[in-house]
Design a protein around this motif. Sequence first.
Motif, mmCIF file in Angstrom:
data_model
loop_
_atom_site.group_PDB
_atom_site.id
_atom_site.type_symbol
_atom_site.label_atom_id
_atom_site.label_comp_id
_atom_site.label_asym_id
_atom_site.label_seq_id
_atom_site.Cartn_x
_atom_site.Cartn_y
_atom_site.Cartn_z
ATOM 1 N N GLY A 461 96.512 84.043 7.003
ATOM 2 C CA GLY A 461 95.492 84.294 8.005
ATOM 3 C C GLY A 461 95.386 83.361 9.107
ATOM 4 O O GLY A 461 94.452 83.445 9.967
ATOM 5 N N SER A 462 96.513 83.148 9.572
ATOM 6 C CA SER A 462 96.557 82.182 11.042
ATOM 7 C C SER A 462 97.025 82.906 12.067
ATOM 8 O O SER A 462 97.067 82.432 13.308
ATOM 9 N N ASN A 463 97.460 84.223 11.874
ATOM 10 C CA ASN A 463 97.729 85.039 13.111
ATOM 11 C C ASN A 463 97.187 86.685 12.979
ATOM 12 O O ASN A 463 96.750 86.830 12.083
ATOM 13 N N ASP A 464 97.375 87.092 13.951
ATOM 14 C CA ASP A 464 96.921 88.546 14.459
ATOM 15 C C ASP A 464 97.059 89.459 13.329
ATOM 16 O O ASP A 464 96.240 90.302 12.760
ATOM 17 N N TYR A 465 98.387 89.722 12.871
ATOM 18 C CA TYR A 465 98.798 90.432 11.819
ATOM 19 C C TYR A 465 98.097 90.186 10.607
ATOM 20 O O TYR A 465 97.572 91.096 9.831
ATOM 21 N N ASP A 466 98.310 88.934 10.119
ATOM 22 C CA ASP A 466 97.384 88.761 8.766
ATOM 23 C C ASP A 466 96.052 89.232 8.926
ATOM 24 O O ASP A 466 95.613 89.741 8.069
ATOM 25 N N ARG A 467 95.321 88.814 9.989
ATOM 26 C CA ARG A 467 94.019 88.904 9.945
ATOM 27 C C ARG A 467 93.533 90.586 10.169
ATOM 28 O O ARG A 467 92.470 90.840 9.661
ATOM 29 N N MET A 468 94.425 91.424 10.695
ATOM 30 C CA MET A 468 94.173 92.773 10.654
ATOM 31 C C MET A 468 93.793 93.399 9.412
ATOM 32 O O MET A 468 93.040 94.287 9.135
ATOM 33 N N PHE A 469 94.520 92.809 8.437
ATOM 34 C CA PHE A 469 94.117 93.233 6.830
ATOM 35 C C PHE A 469 93.394 92.521 6.125
ATOM 36 O O PHE A 469 93.374 92.693 4.944
ATOM 37 N N GLY A 470 92.732 91.619 6.603
ATOM 38 C CA GLY A 470 91.739 90.975 6.010
ATOM 39 C C GLY A 470 90.474 91.491 5.954
ATOM 40 O O GLY A 470 90.205 92.793 5.962
ATOM 41 N N ASP A 471 89.490 90.913 5.645
ATOM 42 C CA ASP A 471 87.798 91.300 5.411
ATOM 43 C C ASP A 471 87.237 90.697 6.400
ATOM 44 O O ASP A 471 86.907 89.394 6.482
ATOM 45 N N ALA A 472 86.780 91.387 7.408
ATOM 46 C CA ALA A 472 85.942 90.637 8.554
ATOM 47 C C ALA A 472 84.594 90.118 8.030
ATOM 48 O O ALA A 472 83.836 89.415 8.640
ATOM 49 N N ASN A 473 84.360 90.470 6.676
ATOM 50 C CA ASN A 473 83.032 89.940 6.370
ATOM 51 C C ASN A 473 82.969 88.622 5.681
ATOM 52 O O ASN A 473 82.294 88.077 5.177
ATOM 53 N N VAL A 474 84.472 88.011 5.564
ATOM 54 C CA VAL A 474 84.679 86.748 4.870
ATOM 55 C C VAL A 474 85.012 85.933 5.986
ATOM 56 O O VAL A 474 85.840 86.214 6.846
#
Length: 588
Positions: A461-474
């Motif tokens: 979760g430390s870069n843009d690619y990782d975060r793209m597929f995470g959950d914005a509510n977390v």
Amino acid sequence: MSEAEIYDVIVVGSGTAGASTALRAAELGLSVLIIEKAHKYGGTSATSGGVMWLPNHQLTPSDDSREKTMEYLNHLLRSEVQRDRLDVYVDQAPKMAHFLKSVGVPLMPAAWPDYFADAPSARGDRSVICDTFDGRKLGDHFLHMREQYTRFKVFNRYAMDVVEFFSISTRAPGWIKTFLKMAWRYWSDLGTRMLGKRDRRFTQGGALMGHVYSKVFDRGVEVRLETRLDELIVRGEEVTGVKVSHFGRPYEIIARHGVVLCAGGFEWNQELRDRYWPVPGQTRNSSTPEDANRGEALIAGLNAGAATEHTEAGWWIPTMHMPMPKASNFEEIHQAAFDVGRPHSVCVNRNGDRFVDEACSYDEFGEAMVADHQKTGANNPCWLVFDAQFRAKFTAGGFMPNLISPDWMIPKDYWDHYIFKADSVEALAHKVHLPVDKLKTVVANMNQYALSGDDPEFGRGSNDYDRMFGDANVSPNPCLGAINKAPYYAVPINLGDLGTKGGLKANADGCVVNSEDQPIGNLYAAGNNAGSPFGNLYPGAGGTIGPAMTFGYVAANHIAQRAGKLAKAAEDSEAASGSATAPASITA
């Protein structure tokens, strides 16, 4: 014996490489035949996400450049590559994109970060997609294009585009409305429902292939199905045609100016996997069409004296098995490309150890599986472990979120075979034979990382690619959520693939070469039956299809030049060069 048929160009394989070759060659005035061994055309490409990695495409105003592209690639290349071939790809990819646009294929950049988002000159606009396509515009060819997999359809009916896929898979705001709109569109299409179950709305890889093939068919190109390549015809120093078979009936087709091999890789050939791949895995773990890409083009090229490159590498992707709906004795493969990096989950090898930033690109996830298995012998499969919070919101391979497919709907014979469930982490560890203390420690660590937002082990979760597929509510890290709500689950994750990165060695013009790097006359290769220009690297979404279509385009230009048909190509190049969006002239 009947007289052999003759075409200027014979294309073997009907995926994006073959379609691009055929479209460009036909546009340049060459007669073209595509042969396809399957009963449907479109190849692996039609079942894919349909994304093309086309750096510096300039389809919209952008400050991307050749220099920035090369800075990004040079920072990442991890194996020896043909530098002139890489240069041609970088220079010709934008030309190929503008050619497609000029003939009416609607291309648009996607907001998709390069897979190494922290690398110098990484961007979020190099991946290109097509708008959806109305399959009925293909007329009699509509039902003969290869259909998308279950994983790209809701309830194996409703086709999803990229935006709809992410909306539904992450339960983003408005996802129910998105789903209802898809269902209404499908059931209100009464004319198509009379033809069958297939959605007329082609999305992702189907959309790309629909748009391109509508242009291919408009130019009178035939796609001959159930026609298998058996052998290349070699006369002296050059290839003059192909020997094929149709339901066992052999015959020959002559090519005046070129045979272009675009028939996919060898991932469904266990003997070739065992020979070339460091961790071979099983053919059944591949996510390409079952038993389709068996390396016939590679074998035919080898028999004609061709060299190979990058055969040790695959386009990796995590996959898992599930029984086919209504046919429990048969299994189908589901991708878990993004599932493995969602919050409230962790991946461990069979020793109970983490081995990767789970939210990295799917190819890097596969590379990590290979490296870990070579080191420990305890990977392939590994385990995706998650809790009730994950189960409520996200897919786990073929298992839809709890809201759509609650536990009580999962067939009883799936439990403890395809998906495992327990009331505690300890009990789950016992079920899947993981070291209890290790798994408890890993889960406790992940819960701490979820609180701090920092994964000190792998930087999840430390870069843009990782975060793209995470959950914005977390928060504070969309890729890290506590694994602390019972029940707990696990599914086995296999080293799957999207095909092979290596195959026949082709030069910068797309010509197949021998062991002395000399071209084999009239023989070309593009797509996964040729070595990737990136070597063992997957730079961004569409890193397979982008080069496949580009080198199909390059091969067609080279054939046209040799056939004296280059005037049209030169005219196109001159027109493009007059635009601020065009790269340098055609390499011949």
